[in-house]
Structures are given as C-alpha cells and as structure tokens.
Design a protein around this motif. Structure first.
Motif, PDB file in Angstrom:
ATOM      1  N   THR A  33       0.834  -1.210   0.000  1.00 22.37           N
ATOM      2  CA  THR A  33       0.000   0.000   0.000  1.00 22.37           C
ATOM      3  C   THR A  33       0.864   1.254   0.000  1.00 22.37           C
ATOM      4  O   THR A  33       0.612   2.206  -0.751  1.00 22.37           O
ATOM      5  N   LEU A  34       1.906   1.266   0.826  1.00 29.17           N
ATOM      6  CA  LEU A  34       2.788   2.428   0.877  1.00 29.17           C
ATOM      7  C   LEU A  34       3.498   2.649  -0.456  1.00 29.17           C
ATOM      8  O   LEU A  34       3.660   3.791  -0.898  1.00 29.17           O
ATOM      9  N   SER A  35       3.912   1.562  -1.097  1.00 28.26           N
ATOM     10  CA  SER A  35       4.619   1.716  -2.376  1.00 28.26           C
ATOM     11  C   SER A  35       3.692   2.277  -3.442  1.00 28.26           C
ATOM     12  O   SER A  35       4.111   3.094  -4.268  1.00 28.26           O
ATOM     13  N   ARG A  36       2.431   1.873  -3.425  1.00 26.28           N
ATOM     14  CA  ARG A  36       1.482   2.371  -4.415  1.00 26.28           C
ATOM     15  C   ARG A  36       1.155   3.847  -4.184  1.00 26.28           C
ATOM     16  O   ARG A  36       0.813   4.562  -5.123  1.00 26.28           O
ATOM     17  N   ARG A  37       1.280   4.284  -2.949  1.00 25.48           N
ATOM     18  CA  ARG A  37       1.054   5.696  -2.628  1.00 25.48           C
ATOM     19  C   ARG A  37       2.338   6.517  -2.774  1.00 25.48           C
ATOM     20  O   ARG A  37       2.331   7.726  -2.514  1.00 25.48           O
ATOM     21  N   ASN A  38       3.419   5.844  -3.126  1.00 21.55           N
ATOM     22  CA  ASN A  38       4.732   6.486  -3.210  1.00 21.55           C
ATOM     23  C   ASN A  38       5.148   7.052  -1.851  1.00 21.55           C
ATOM     24  O   ASN A  38       5.744   8.134  -1.765  1.00 21.55           O
ATOM     25  N   GLU A  39       4.832   6.320  -0.786  1.00 21.82           N
ATOM     26  CA  GLU A  39       5.144   6.746   0.572  1.00 21.82           C
ATOM     27  C   GLU A  39       6.125   5.792   1.257  1.00 21.82           C
ATOM     28  O   GLU A  39       6.301   5.843   2.480  1.00 21.82           O
ATOM     29  N   LEU A  40       6.770   4.938   0.493  1.00 15.95           N
ATOM     30  CA  LEU A  40       7.683   3.963   1.065  1.00 15.95           C
ATOM     31  C   LEU A  40       8.953   4.658   1.566  1.00 15.95           C
ATOM     32  O   LEU A  40       9.519   5.494   0.867  1.00 15.95           O
ATOM     33  N   HIS A  41       9.371   4.325   2.763  1.00 19.65           N
ATOM     34  CA  HIS A  41      10.593   4.909   3.321  1.00 19.65           C
ATOM     35  C   HIS A  41      11.787   4.519   2.463  1.00 19.65           C
ATOM     36  O   HIS A  41      11.845   3.420   1.902  1.00 19.65           O
ATOM     37  N   HIS A  42      12.760   5.419   2.376  1.00 20.35           N
ATOM     38  CA  HIS A  42      13.897   5.175   1.484  1.00 20.35           C
ATOM     39  C   HIS A  42      14.885   4.148   2.031  1.00 20.35           C
ATOM     40  O   HIS A  42      15.745   3.656   1.297  1.00 20.35           O
ATOM     41  N   CYS A  43      14.786   3.821   3.340  1.00 23.32           N
ATOM     42  CA  CYS A  43      15.680   2.805   3.918  1.00 23.32           C
ATOM     43  C   CYS A  43      14.883   1.960   4.902  1.00 23.32           C
ATOM     44  O   CYS A  43      14.634   2.375   6.046  1.00 23.32           O
ATOM     45  N   LEU A  44      14.478   0.781   4.450  1.00 18.73           N
ATOM     46  CA  LEU A  44      13.694  -0.130   5.273  1.00 18.73           C
ATOM     47  C   LEU A  44      14.627  -1.113   5.969  1.00 18.73           C
ATOM     48  O   LEU A  44      15.609  -1.581   5.387  1.00 18.73           O
ATOM     49  N   LEU A  45      14.287  -1.458   7.199  1.00 19.30           N
ATOM     50  CA  LEU A  45      15.073  -2.421   7.966  1.00 19.30           C
ATOM     51  C   LEU A  45      14.167  -3.592   8.330  1.00 19.30           C
ATOM     52  O   LEU A  45      13.288  -3.473   9.184  1.00 19.30           O
ATOM     53  N   ASP A  61      14.458   8.042  -6.625  1.00 18.26           N
ATOM     54  CA  ASP A  61      13.864   6.753  -6.988  1.00 18.26           C
ATOM     55  C   ASP A  61      14.774   5.578  -6.656  1.00 18.26           C
ATOM     56  O   ASP A  61      14.831   4.579  -7.375  1.00 18.26           O
ATOM     57  N   THR A  62      15.482   5.714  -5.552  1.00 20.98           N
ATOM     58  CA  THR A  62      16.363   4.646  -5.079  1.00 20.98           C
ATOM     59  C   THR A  62      16.079   4.390  -3.605  1.00 20.98           C
ATOM     60  O   THR A  62      15.864   5.333  -2.833  1.00 20.98           O
ATOM     61  N   GLY A  63      16.060   3.133  -3.227  1.00 21.94           N
ATOM     62  CA  GLY A  63      15.828   2.788  -1.831  1.00 21.94           C
ATOM     63  C   GLY A  63      16.672   1.602  -1.396  1.00 21.94           C
ATOM     64  O   GLY A  63      17.220   0.868  -2.224  1.00 21.94           O
ATOM     65  N   PHE A  64      16.781   1.432  -0.085  1.00 19.31           N
ATOM     66  CA  PHE A  64      17.527   0.325   0.508  1.00 19.31           C
ATOM     67  C   PHE A  64      16.577  -0.561   1.312  1.00 19.31           C
ATOM     68  O   PHE A  64      15.618  -0.074   1.923  1.00 19.31           O
ATOM     69  N   ILE A  65      16.865  -1.855   1.327  1.00 18.12           N
ATOM     70  CA  ILE A  65      16.221  -2.780   2.259  1.00 18.12           C
ATOM     71  C   ILE A  65      17.346  -3.522   2.984  1.00 18.12           C
ATOM     72  O   ILE A  65      18.110  -4.266   2.370  1.00 18.12           O
ATOM     73  N   LEU A  66      17.450  -3.276   4.275  1.00 12.92           N
ATOM     74  CA  LEU A  66      18.452  -3.938   5.108  1.00 12.92           C
ATOM     75  C   LEU A  66      17.780  -5.114   5.811  1.00 12.92           C
ATOM     76  O   LEU A  66      16.737  -4.943   6.457  1.00 12.92           O
TER      77      LEU A  66
END
Length: 348
Positions: A23-35, A148-153
């Motif tokens: 849902t957050l990604s579709r709203r373009n509200e995804l945090h740029h660094c997810l843990l 338009d770049t993000g991290f997933i740790l």
C-alpha cells in the motif's frame, strides 16, 4: 520451471506487513531505507525480493503485481536485474562480513542512472554483517539516496547495527509463524515430525525446512553427545571438548563454531524445557519430548536458580566465541558449570 511459470516465492505469515508495504509503495510513501528485522528463516530476504518485484513489475494491472512472469519479476528472482542489487557476504573475504569494498561498489553503481526500474533497490542481507567501515561509508547514501532509489536492510537483530544506521531506517519487525499454522504447512510439504520441527524452529519456516533436511538429526546427535559427556568422567569431558573444538577435520574455526553453536542451542533448550516442566507445561510442548525422564530430573535438580546460572553461562560462552576466546577453554568452563549445577548424575 517453464518460462510461463510465475517466479514468486510462496511466503508464509506476516501477510499484514507485506500488504502494508505494498500500500505504501502504491502511494509512493515507502521509506527510502527499510530495515527488515526478525529471526533467521522467516522469509525476510524473500519478502524484500517480493517487494522489489511488486514495485517494478511490468504488469499493467496494478492489482496483479507482482505477476511473476514479466521480464522484471523474473530478472529479480534470478538476481539479474541491473537496478535491484542484492548484496551478501563478501566472497573475497574469509570472514563472514560485508566489506567496505562492497559498500564503495554500491556507491559507484548508484552514481549511474537506473536502467529501467520504477524504483532502484539495494537489498543488503545480512545487514548486521556490515563492518563499521562499510556502514559508515554508506551512511550518507542511506540518509539521502539518489532519486527513486531505496535500501532494504535484512538482519536478525537491529541491535547489531550501528546506531547511526538504525536512526536512518524504518524498522519492520517480522514475527514468527503461529506453530499450528506452521505445523499444518510442514505436513502439507510432506515433512516428517511436523509438530516437533515447528516447535524446534521457533516458528520460522526456513529454519524448519533446514531442520527437516538433516539439521534436526545433527541437533539430536549433538544433544545426545553432550548428555553423554556430562555424565562421563572428567577425562572424557576434556576429550569431548577437544573434539568439539578441533580443526583437524578442515573448515578452520568456522567449522567448530558451527558445531558448538548447535550444542549450545541443544543445551539451552534442555534448560528451557526444565523451566517449562517446573511450570507444568504439557510434554507435547517441550523441545525434548523424547527425553522426558531426563528433563524431569533436570527440573528437579536445577530449580529456577540453577536454570538461570546455566543460562548465564551459555550467554557468556556465546560472547566469548564472538570475542575469539580459546574455544576449548570456553567449552571446558561451560561444562564445569553445568556439571556443578546438575551433580554427578547429570546426564542420566
């Protein structure tokens, strides 16, 4: 697998987390660094790849993403997508680390424009293997990544990360699967002893499958060898600790550390069962239901105080292993504590 088969991993549990991320990604509200934090075997890395597929899927119907069939989904699944970088342990280093060399390579690649992704993603797994130098090299990029770049740790415990890394991330805690649901799923996979493996894995599907693939037999073997050593004369215990920490079979330090970690896990679960039995836990809910007589004897001998002292000794052993203390001395000290708490008839 044919080219028409979807390449989406069948993820078990934590569906609410994935729904929220989608849902957050579709709203373009995804945090740029997810843990993504949680015990090993919960599907955190698989969920990271799933999210990368969902964000970059080429299917026109947004509700059908990820489709698992398009070029993007399939490229991410095979780690071939140029804009989804999956960073693991450095193959050039003997130690299990993510190195500063890898961090600099990531920074260098991010200087280029994305090839065709909606959102470029860098998945770092296990993130808690990042050396301090590597983490520090990436700090500014974690805080202000390119557009338009993000991290997933992905990590087992966020406490092992630098405070500065945690402060730049949004923590997503993955939960173990309810044991009845995991047991049912394991039975559907044709796994033997699904009830015991669900419990021994502590609700982690990946761990349960690894146990079913031979690790459970190794766990039982290490437990039984430990019990035999505890009930043996001191000379035999010394021989046991020597064999446990020997490097003669190859593999170096990592080989004996792996053996000892399995043994420590078995010892810890014996202590937990002893505590559980003191509180009237039904036998079917114990890790060592096949050794009920022994667990009852431990529960009677140790009581709460003895269980706590052995638990502290186990924690100390793990800390000493991490600090590269001599393995045999560490193990000798641990077994002396256990024998003292249990008495001469400890392993019967």
């Amino acid at each position: 697998m044919s080219e028409t088969d979807p390449v989406i991993v069948d993820l078990l549990g934590n569906q609410d987390i994935r729904d929220h991320l989608l849902t957050l990604s579709r709203r373009n509200e995804l945090h740029h660094c997810l843990l993504f934090e949680g015990p090993p075997g919960l599907g955190k890395a698989a969920s990271a790849r799933w999210l990368a597929q969902a964000i970059n899927c080429m299917e026109e119907d947004e509700g059908a993403r990820p489709c698992g069939r398009c070029w993007s989904c399939r490229s991410i699944h095979t780690d071939q997508h140029p804009d989804v970088l999956q960073i693991g342990l450095d193959p050039q280093r003997a130690a299990p680390i993510i190195s500063v060399r890898q961090a600099r390579e990531v920074i260098s690649k991010l200087a280029l424009r994305p090839y065709r992704a909606r959102r470029r993603l860098i998945i770092i797994d296990p993130a808690d293997a990042m050396k301090a130098e590597a983490a520090n090299a990436l700090l500014k990029t974690f805080e202000e990544p390119p557009q338009d770049t993000g991290f997933i740790l992905v990590c087992a415990s966020a406490r092992r990360l630098l405070t500065t890394v945690r402060s730049r991330s949004q923590r997503i805690r993955f939960r173990p699967i309810a044991l009845p649901a995991l047991e049912t799923w394991l039975a559907e996979q044709g796994v033997a002893e699904p009830h015991w493996l669900a419990r021994l894995s502590d609700g982690c599907p990946g761990r349960a499958l690894a146990l079913a693939d031979g690790q459970a037999q190794e766990w039982r073997a290490q437990r039984d060898a430990l019990l035999e050593a505890l009930n043996a004369p001191i000379e035999a215990r010394f021989k046991y600790t020597e064999q446990m920490t020997s490097t003669r079979g190859g593999g170096g330090r990592s080989a004996w550390v792996t053996r000892v970690e399995v043994m420590l896990d078995a010892l810890q679960r014996l202590v937990r069962d002893s505590l559980a039995m003191q509180h009237g836990t039904p036998p079917e809910r114990l890790y060592n239901a096949d050794r009920l007589e022994l667990v009852a004897a431990w529960a009677d001998q140790l009581q709460l105080a003895g269980c706590e002292r052995i638990g502290q000794a186990i924690d100390k052993s793990r800390q000493e292993m991490a600090a590269y203390v001599n393995g045999r001395l560490m193990l000798d000290a641990l077994l002396s504590v256990v024998v003292a708490e249990l008495g001469a008839e400890s392993g019967r």
